[in-house]
Motif scaffolding. Sequence first.
Motif, PDB file in Angstrom:
ATOM      1  N   SER A  37       0.825  -1.205   0.000  1.00  0.00           N
ATOM      2  CA  SER A  37       0.000   0.000   0.000  1.00  0.00           C
ATOM      3  C   SER A  37       0.860   1.257   0.000  1.00  0.00           C
ATOM      4  O   SER A  37       2.011   1.233   0.430  1.00  0.00           O
ATOM      5  N   VAL A  38       0.258   2.326  -0.498  1.00  0.00           N
ATOM      6  CA  VAL A  38       0.785   3.676  -0.375  1.00  0.00           C
ATOM      7  C   VAL A  38      -0.410   4.520   0.091  1.00  0.00           C
ATOM      8  O   VAL A  38      -1.179   5.021  -0.702  1.00  0.00           O
ATOM      9  N   LEU A  39      -0.554   4.600   1.398  1.00  0.00           N
ATOM     10  CA  LEU A  39      -1.709   5.247   2.022  1.00  0.00           C
ATOM     11  C   LEU A  39      -1.234   6.300   3.016  1.00  0.00           C
ATOM     12  O   LEU A  39      -0.125   6.215   3.539  1.00  0.00           O
ATOM     13  N   SER A  40      -2.101   7.259   3.299  1.00  0.00           N
ATOM     14  CA  SER A  40      -1.775   8.245   4.318  1.00  0.00           C
ATOM     15  C   SER A  40      -1.737   7.556   5.679  1.00  0.00           C
ATOM     16  O   SER A  40      -2.328   6.486   5.865  1.00  0.00           O
ATOM     17  N   GLN A  41      -1.060   8.187   6.624  1.00  0.00           N
ATOM     18  CA  GLN A  41      -0.904   7.577   7.949  1.00  0.00           C
ATOM     19  C   GLN A  41      -2.223   7.415   8.686  1.00  0.00           C
ATOM     20  O   GLN A  41      -2.329   6.563   9.566  1.00  0.00           O
ATOM     21  N   ASP A  42      -3.225   8.198   8.327  1.00  0.00           N
ATOM     22  CA  ASP A  42      -4.501   8.096   9.031  1.00  0.00           C
ATOM     23  C   ASP A  42      -5.423   7.026   8.447  1.00  0.00           C
ATOM     24  O   ASP A  42      -6.544   6.857   8.908  1.00  0.00           O
ATOM     25  N   THR A  43      -4.940   6.296   7.440  1.00  0.00           N
ATOM     26  CA  THR A  43      -5.725   5.203   6.855  1.00  0.00           C
ATOM     27  C   THR A  43      -5.243   3.881   7.442  1.00  0.00           C
ATOM     28  O   THR A  43      -4.071   3.542   7.340  1.00  0.00           O
ATOM     29  N   ASP A  44      -6.133   3.147   8.049  1.00  0.00           N
ATOM     30  CA  ASP A  44      -5.813   1.848   8.646  1.00  0.00           C
ATOM     31  C   ASP A  44      -5.795   0.805   7.533  1.00  0.00           C
ATOM     32  O   ASP A  44      -6.852   0.405   7.025  1.00  0.00           O
ATOM     33  N   GLU A  45      -4.608   0.359   7.162  1.00  0.00           N
ATOM     34  CA  GLU A  45      -4.511  -0.548   6.011  1.00  0.00           C
ATOM     35  C   GLU A  45      -5.132  -1.916   6.278  1.00  0.00           C
ATOM     36  O   GLU A  45      -5.688  -2.523   5.366  1.00  0.00           O
ATOM     37  N   LYS A  46      -5.093  -2.396   7.498  1.00  0.00           N
ATOM     38  CA  LYS A  46      -5.735  -3.676   7.807  1.00  0.00           C
ATOM     39  C   LYS A  46      -7.248  -3.575   7.641  1.00  0.00           C
ATOM     40  O   LYS A  46      -7.891  -4.469   7.113  1.00  0.00           O
ATOM     41  N   ARG A  47      -7.798  -2.472   8.102  1.00  0.00           N
ATOM     42  CA  ARG A  47      -9.245  -2.266   7.988  1.00  0.00           C
ATOM     43  C   ARG A  47      -9.642  -2.115   6.519  1.00  0.00           C
ATOM     44  O   ARG A  47     -10.641  -2.672   6.069  1.00  0.00           O
ATOM     45  N   LEU A  48      -8.858  -1.347   5.752  1.00  0.00           N
ATOM     46  CA  LEU A  48      -9.123  -1.188   4.318  1.00  0.00           C
ATOM     47  C   LEU A  48      -9.093  -2.548   3.622  1.00  0.00           C
ATOM     48  O   LEU A  48      -9.968  -2.857   2.814  1.00  0.00           O
ATOM     49  N   ALA A  49      -8.105  -3.370   3.939  1.00  0.00           N
ATOM     50  CA  ALA A  49      -7.990  -4.684   3.304  1.00  0.00           C
ATOM     51  C   ALA A  49      -9.194  -5.566   3.620  1.00  0.00           C
ATOM     52  O   ALA A  49      -9.760  -6.200   2.725  1.00  0.00           O
ATOM     53  N   ALA A  50      -9.593  -5.593   4.870  1.00  0.00           N
ATOM     54  CA  ALA A  50     -10.723  -6.435   5.266  1.00  0.00           C
ATOM     55  C   ALA A  50     -12.033  -5.945   4.644  1.00  0.00           C
ATOM     56  O   ALA A  50     -12.803  -6.734   4.085  1.00  0.00           O
ATOM     57  N   MET A  51     -12.273  -4.634   4.728  1.00  0.00           N
ATOM     58  CA  MET A  51     -13.520  -4.091   4.172  1.00  0.00           C
ATOM     59  C   MET A  51     -13.539  -4.193   2.653  1.00  0.00           C
ATOM     60  O   MET A  51     -14.568  -4.510   2.059  1.00  0.00           O
ATOM     61  N   GLY A  52     -12.398  -3.924   2.012  1.00  0.00           N
ATOM     62  CA  GLY A  52     -12.333  -4.005   0.555  1.00  0.00           C
ATOM     63  C   GLY A  52     -12.638  -5.402   0.050  1.00  0.00           C
ATOM     64  O   GLY A  52     -13.397  -5.587  -0.901  1.00  0.00           O
ATOM     65  N   ALA A  53     -12.060  -6.405   0.693  1.00  0.00           N
ATOM     66  CA  ALA A  53     -12.324  -7.789   0.286  1.00  0.00           C
ATOM     67  C   ALA A  53     -13.792  -8.141   0.482  1.00  0.00           C
ATOM     68  O   ALA A  53     -14.400  -8.813  -0.369  1.00  0.00           O
ATOM     69  N   ALA A  54     -14.382  -7.683   1.580  1.00  0.00           N
ATOM     70  CA  ALA A  54     -15.797  -7.959   1.833  1.00  0.00           C
ATOM     71  C   ALA A  54     -16.685  -7.272   0.799  1.00  0.00           C
ATOM     72  O   ALA A  54     -17.639  -7.870   0.278  1.00  0.00           O
ATOM     73  N   ILE A  55     -16.377  -6.028   0.474  1.00  0.00           N
ATOM     74  CA  ILE A  55     -17.151  -5.273  -0.515  1.00  0.00           C
ATOM     75  C   ILE A  55     -17.084  -5.949  -1.878  1.00  0.00           C
ATOM     76  O   ILE A  55     -18.101  -6.130  -2.551  1.00  0.00           O
ATOM     77  N   VAL A  56     -15.890  -6.326  -2.279  1.00  0.00           N
ATOM     78  CA  VAL A  56     -15.724  -6.957  -3.595  1.00  0.00           C
ATOM     79  C   VAL A  56     -16.400  -8.325  -3.625  1.00  0.00           C
ATOM     80  O   VAL A  56     -17.086  -8.667  -4.591  1.00  0.00           O
ATOM     81  N   GLY A  57     -16.247  -9.102  -2.566  1.00  0.00           N
ATOM     82  CA  GLY A  57     -16.878 -10.417  -2.526  1.00  0.00           C
ATOM     83  C   GLY A  57     -18.396 -10.323  -2.606  1.00  0.00           C
ATOM     84  O   GLY A  57     -19.047 -11.057  -3.360  1.00  0.00           O
ATOM     85  N   THR A  58     -18.969  -9.410  -1.838  1.00  0.00           N
ATOM     86  CA  THR A  58     -20.416  -9.222  -1.845  1.00  0.00           C
ATOM     87  C   THR A  58     -20.900  -8.696  -3.195  1.00  0.00           C
ATOM     88  O   THR A  58     -21.931  -9.138  -3.711  1.00  0.00           O
ATOM     89  N   SER A  59     -20.149  -7.792  -3.771  1.00  0.00           N
ATOM     90  CA  SER A  59     -20.529  -7.225  -5.075  1.00  0.00           C
ATOM     91  C   SER A  59     -20.458  -8.270  -6.182  1.00  0.00           C
ATOM     92  O   SER A  59     -21.327  -8.308  -7.057  1.00  0.00           O
ATOM     93  N   GLN A  60     -19.440  -9.134  -6.145  1.00  0.00           N
ATOM     94  CA  GLN A  60     -19.353 -10.196  -7.149  1.00  0.00           C
ATOM     95  C   GLN A  60     -20.522 -11.153  -7.000  1.00  0.00           C
ATOM     96  O   GLN A  60     -21.131 -11.575  -7.982  1.00  0.00           O
TER      97      GLN A  60
END
Length: 123
Positions: A37-60
């Motif tokens: 990742s290349v994210l700002s310090q205020d972005t929680d990368e673990k949370r982004l990864a978990a939510m992103g995978a859930a969003i994509v899985g549900t959308s598919q």
Amino acid sequence: MGIREDVGRILNELLERAPGDVTGAALLRPDGLMIASVLSQDTDEKRLAAMGAAIVGTSQRTCDELSRGDLNEIIIEGSTGKATFSFAGTKGILAVLSPKEVNLGLVLMEIERTSESIAKAME
């Protein structure tokens, strides 16, 4: 170089090609773990990864259930910015963060280009 370094370089190139239109980017695994990742310090990368995978899985799954074909991309628009998710090959999900006022056409074009580069790097 390892896959994290290769993908990190590709993500940095995305930010350089779309300054102001892309404020952060990450490559996630479909199981919700972060690859790079290349994210700002205020972005929680673990949370982004978990939510992103859930969003994509549900959308598919939604695309499948509604006979809409394969998922191409997801764009979430919030009051202060956008988050775009798309597949990068079969092993990764590209997450891109943008401000509210963004050249979305440019961002989508750069996402496609970046996804192709990542897919090649992960082969």
